[in-house]
Design a protein around this motif. Structure first.
Motif, PDB file in Angstrom:
ATOM      1  N   ILE A  79      25.124 -13.001   7.981  1.00  0.00           N
ATOM      2  CA  ILE A  79      24.180 -12.565   6.942  1.00  0.00           C
ATOM      3  C   ILE A  79      23.148 -13.659   6.681  1.00  0.00           C
ATOM      4  CG2 ILE A  79      23.916 -11.838   4.546  1.00  0.00           C
ATOM      5  CD1 ILE A  79      26.779 -10.693   4.717  1.00  0.00           C
ATOM      6  N   ALA A  80      23.601 -14.910   6.645  1.00  0.00           N
ATOM      7  CA  ALA A  80      22.664 -16.025   6.421  1.00  0.00           C
ATOM      8  C   ALA A  80      21.654 -16.121   7.560  1.00  0.00           C
ATOM      9  CB  ALA A  80      23.434 -17.335   6.279  1.00  0.00           C
ATOM     10  N   ARG A 135      28.312 -11.704  -0.808  1.00  0.00           N
ATOM     11  CA  ARG A 135      29.370 -12.174   0.090  1.00  0.00           C
ATOM     12  C   ARG A 135      29.808 -13.584  -0.298  1.00  0.00           C
ATOM     13  NH1 ARG A 135      33.259 -10.037   2.547  1.00  0.00           N
ATOM     14  NH2 ARG A 135      31.858  -8.304   2.668  1.00  0.00           N
ATOM     15  N   SER A 136      28.872 -14.441  -0.682  1.00  0.00           N
ATOM     16  CA  SER A 136      29.221 -15.807  -1.104  1.00  0.00           C
ATOM     17  C   SER A 136      30.003 -15.779  -2.407  1.00  0.00           C
ATOM     18  CB  SER A 136      27.960 -16.647  -1.264  1.00  0.00           C
ATOM     19  OG  SER A 136      27.329 -16.802  -0.016  1.00  0.00           O
ATOM     20  N   SER A 189      35.622 -13.795   7.578  1.00  0.00           N
ATOM     21  CA  SER A 189      34.749 -13.729   6.410  1.00  0.00           C
ATOM     22  C   SER A 189      33.657 -14.788   6.498  1.00  0.00           C
ATOM     23  CB  SER A 189      35.573 -13.908   5.135  1.00  0.00           C
ATOM     24  OG  SER A 189      34.736 -13.821   4.007  1.00  0.00           O
ATOM     25  N   ALA A 190      34.008 -15.968   6.981  1.00  0.00           N
ATOM     26  CA  ALA A 190      33.009 -17.025   7.172  1.00  0.00           C
ATOM     27  C   ALA A 190      31.996 -16.600   8.232  1.00  0.00           C
ATOM     28  CB  ALA A 190      33.686 -18.329   7.563  1.00  0.00           C
ATOM     29  N   GLU A 230      32.001 -13.343  -3.389  1.00  0.00           N
ATOM     30  CA  GLU A 230      33.344 -12.880  -3.051  1.00  0.00           C
ATOM     31  C   GLU A 230      34.156 -14.003  -2.426  1.00  0.00           C
ATOM     32  OE1 GLU A 230      32.938  -9.487  -0.511  1.00  0.00           O
ATOM     33  OE2 GLU A 230      32.064  -8.251  -2.087  1.00  0.00           O
ATOM     34  N   ALA A 231      33.500 -14.813  -1.600  1.00  0.00           N
ATOM     35  CA  ALA A 231      34.204 -15.919  -0.947  1.00  0.00           C
ATOM     36  C   ALA A 231      34.647 -16.953  -1.967  1.00  0.00           C
ATOM     37  CB  ALA A 231      33.314 -16.566   0.107  1.00  0.00           C
ATOM     38  N   TYR A 268      25.219  -9.087  12.711  1.00  0.00           N
ATOM     39  CA  TYR A 268      25.752  -8.746  11.390  1.00  0.00           C
ATOM     40  C   TYR A 268      26.691  -7.540  11.495  1.00  0.00           C
ATOM     41  CZ  TYR A 268      25.521  -7.386   6.371  1.00  0.00           C
ATOM     42  OH  TYR A 268      25.804  -7.031   5.080  1.00  0.00           O
ATOM     43  N   ARG A 272      29.584 -14.238   6.630  1.00  0.00           N
ATOM     44  CA  ARG A 272      28.601 -14.953   5.803  1.00  0.00           C
ATOM     45  C   ARG A 272      27.550 -15.644   6.659  1.00  0.00           C
ATOM     46  NH1 ARG A 272      33.106 -16.538   3.136  1.00  0.00           N
ATOM     47  NH2 ARG A 272      32.946 -18.680   3.875  1.00  0.00           N
ATOM     48  N   LEU A 310      23.876 -11.644   0.955  1.00  0.00           N
ATOM     49  CA  LEU A 310      24.384 -13.005   1.126  1.00  0.00           C
ATOM     50  C   LEU A 310      24.978 -13.526  -0.178  1.00  0.00           C
ATOM     51  CD1 LEU A 310      24.719 -15.457   2.967  1.00  0.00           C
ATOM     52  CD2 LEU A 310      22.407 -16.159   2.322  1.00  0.00           C
TER      53      LEU A 310
END
Length: 148
Positions: free
Chosen positions: A34-35, A136-137, A27-28, A139-140, A75, A31, A133
């Motif tokens: 995407i970043a 996803r952030s 997951s990291a 959700e994290a 990605y 992210r 982004l």
């Protein structure tokens, strides 16, 4: 008998912790991918401005296009790797694939010198990438709160 149950519970807890750690790493990675994509799209906007004002702008924008396309492929790879261990939703894979399609259209439009579509599509891609982004952030941060 009690020893067997305790051993099984310990093994199950260890497997669960290992799976959680793997899911957090992938997951990291997603992210980060995407970043990176968001950053490269933003840098393309900057290099497009330089394209109009500096002699080296065209070279910078051309190199940036290749880097942005590579970031879009990364990605897709990150989305597949994030999905594979847990077998969760394939939605991130579809989003990443959509970005790769948009990046392909961007490249074709740029080569064909169609700025009337190329520029707005770039703005759209940047906005969608920032949205992905942020999602996803978010959700994290929610999953991090649940783990603790």
């Amino acid at each position: 008998m009690a020893t067997q149950v305790t051993t099984k519970n310990t093994a199950t807890a260890t497997n669960t912790a290992t799976a959680t750690a793997k899911a957090q790493r992938t997951s990291a990675f997603l992210r980060i991918a995407i970043a990176l994509q968001t950053l490269t799209i933003f840098l393309q906007a900057v290099s497009a401005g330089l394209l109009l004002t500096a002699s080296y702008g065209e070279t910078l924008h051309s190199v940036g296009a290749r880097v942005m396309y590579g970031a879009s492929m990364l990605y897709v790879l990150a989305a597949v790797l994030a999905w594979k261990p847990g077998g969760g939703s394939t939605r991130p894979i579809w989003h990443a694939t959509g970005f790769l399609v948009l990046a392909s259209v961007q490249v074709v439009l740029g080569i064909a010198h169609v700025p009337s579509v190329h520029l707005p599509l770039g703005v759209l891609m940047f906005g969608l990438s920032v949205l992905a982004l942020a999602r996803r952030s978010g959700e994290a941060s929610r999953s991090g709160a649940e783990v603790e």
